[in-house]
Enzyme design. Sequence first.
Site, PDB file in Angstrom:
ATOM      1  N   LYS A   1      43.855  60.912  39.428  1.00 42.97           N
ATOM      2  CA  LYS A   1      44.765  59.972  38.934  1.00 42.97           C
ATOM      3  C   LYS A   1      44.719  58.716  39.892  1.00 42.97           C
ATOM      4  CE  LYS A   1      48.836  62.046  40.831  1.00 42.97           C
ATOM      5  NZ  LYS A   1      49.841  63.117  40.678  1.00 42.97           N
TER       6      LYS A   1
ATOM      7  N   TYR B   1      52.916  36.768  64.158  1.00 49.10           N
ATOM      8  CA  TYR B   1      54.057  36.137  63.383  1.00 49.10           C
ATOM      9  C   TYR B   1      55.240  36.599  64.145  1.00 49.10           C
ATOM     10  CZ  TYR B   1      51.316  34.296  59.446  1.00 49.10           C
ATOM     11  OH  TYR B   1      50.832  33.678  58.624  1.00 49.10           O
TER      12      TYR B   1
HETATM   13  C1  PLP Z   1      49.619  64.490  41.260  1.00 50.51           C
HETATM   14  C2  PLP Z   1      49.804  65.774  40.453  1.00 50.51           C
HETATM   15  C3  PLP Z   1      49.123  66.906  40.964  1.00 50.51           C
HETATM   16  C4  PLP Z   1      48.274  66.863  42.330  1.00 50.51           C
HETATM   17  O1  PLP Z   1      49.131  66.689  43.204  1.00 50.51           O
HETATM   18  P1  PLP Z   1      48.725  66.956  44.829  1.00 50.51           P
HETATM   19  O2  PLP Z   1      49.704  67.121  45.534  1.00 50.51           O
HETATM   20  O3  PLP Z   1      48.033  65.770  45.060  1.00 50.51           O
HETATM   21  O4  PLP Z   1      47.870  68.039  44.953  1.00 50.51           O
HETATM   22  C5  PLP Z   1      49.197  67.879  40.151  1.00 50.51           C
HETATM   23  N1  PLP Z   1      50.060  67.754  39.038  1.00 50.51           N
HETATM   24  C6  PLP Z   1      50.879  66.909  38.655  1.00 50.51           C
HETATM   25  C7  PLP Z   1      51.592  66.934  37.531  1.00 50.51           C
HETATM   26  C8  PLP Z   1      50.560  65.728  39.508  1.00 50.51           C
HETATM   27  O5  PLP Z   1      51.263  64.713  38.972  1.00 50.51           O
END
Ligand code: PLP
Length: 338
Positions: free
Chosen positions: A31, A236
């Site tokens: 993702k 800044y």
């Molecule tokens: C993002 C996510 C993962 C992966 O999690 P990590 O901590 O990055 O390994 C797995 N399952 C779900 C439902 C997630 O939202």
Amino acid sequence: MALQIDLSAIVTNWQTLAAMAPNARAAAVVKADAYGLGADRVAQALYDAGARDFFVALASEGRALRETLPRDAVINILSGHMAGQNLSGLVPVLNSTEQFFRDRAMRPGQPFAIQLDTGMNRLGLEAAEWAAIRAEALAAGPAFIMSHLACADEPDHPANAAQLAAFHQMTDGCGVPRSLAATGGILLGPQFHFDMIRPGVGIYGGMPFADAQPVVTLALDVIQTREVQAGEFCGYSATWTAEGPLRIATVAAGYADGILRSLSSSGFSLYAGQTACPVVGRISMDLMTVDVTALATVPAQLDLICPEQPIDRLADYAGTIGYEILTSLGARYSRTYI
Ligand SMILES: *Cc1c(COP(=O)(O)O)cnc(C)c1O
């Protein structure tokens, strides 16, 4: 600005996590553009290494990935089925009674999965909702049933055992493949592995997978250097003042590139090899200033993410987590894959 992504380290990390759960299928969570590293390249590399199950958050991410991955790759959509979505060739993870009935009405006979809430209260059916549709859902043949742990990066947190017990209670005897563990859950041990694991951040070299191989290096271009005298300031709002004569380099990256402004004055450094060069003054949109007095010669580039300063160290300086550092890395970097 050069973001270098080591695809072989990504594959090794995925394989190492997969080997910890030998009885489970190892999926890969890609993702948010594979945590900012490029979902098409990352997913292809993992596919070539044998991964066939992928997770993204949104249908739009899934559609993009569907065009690049071979047909036998399964692309699961964690947000499920929202109204009006085209989920052709994708597998929605249905999170509510409403999503379940919408999906069955719009996509009868198409593959789907179910997410149950075991305590995180973010996504998934609650126990009572699940009980109400369980028979109908199981009759429709879900590809798998999953839930997600809220505190898996803290092995002693009581929520882990509580969520595990709730997951058993809601799914024992279902006869459907089950999935509970992301990276943290994999490390909690075999009772959390079930039939499919869903590693994300560990693949990309982040905590809590302490044994991960580093995946990312980020080198930033030096634009110019100057001498400043005691009492002169940098950047800044003049938040930093030189205490003595120093050499300052101005580097071509800032908060628009994901170098969070909260990193200003936090004590992090850019690196020339192993030599730390403290970043001084405020991070601006496209620029930051660095004390390079310790260097005999200033190289054309200095490293922000490197073995001396992995993503989780940088995250500590910024008061955040490695996940946010990775997903913040901006679009202006040239990405090279090795
Ligand atoms: C993002 C996510 C993962 C992966 O999690 P990590 O901590 O990055 O390994 C797995 N399952 C779900 C439902 C997630 O939202």
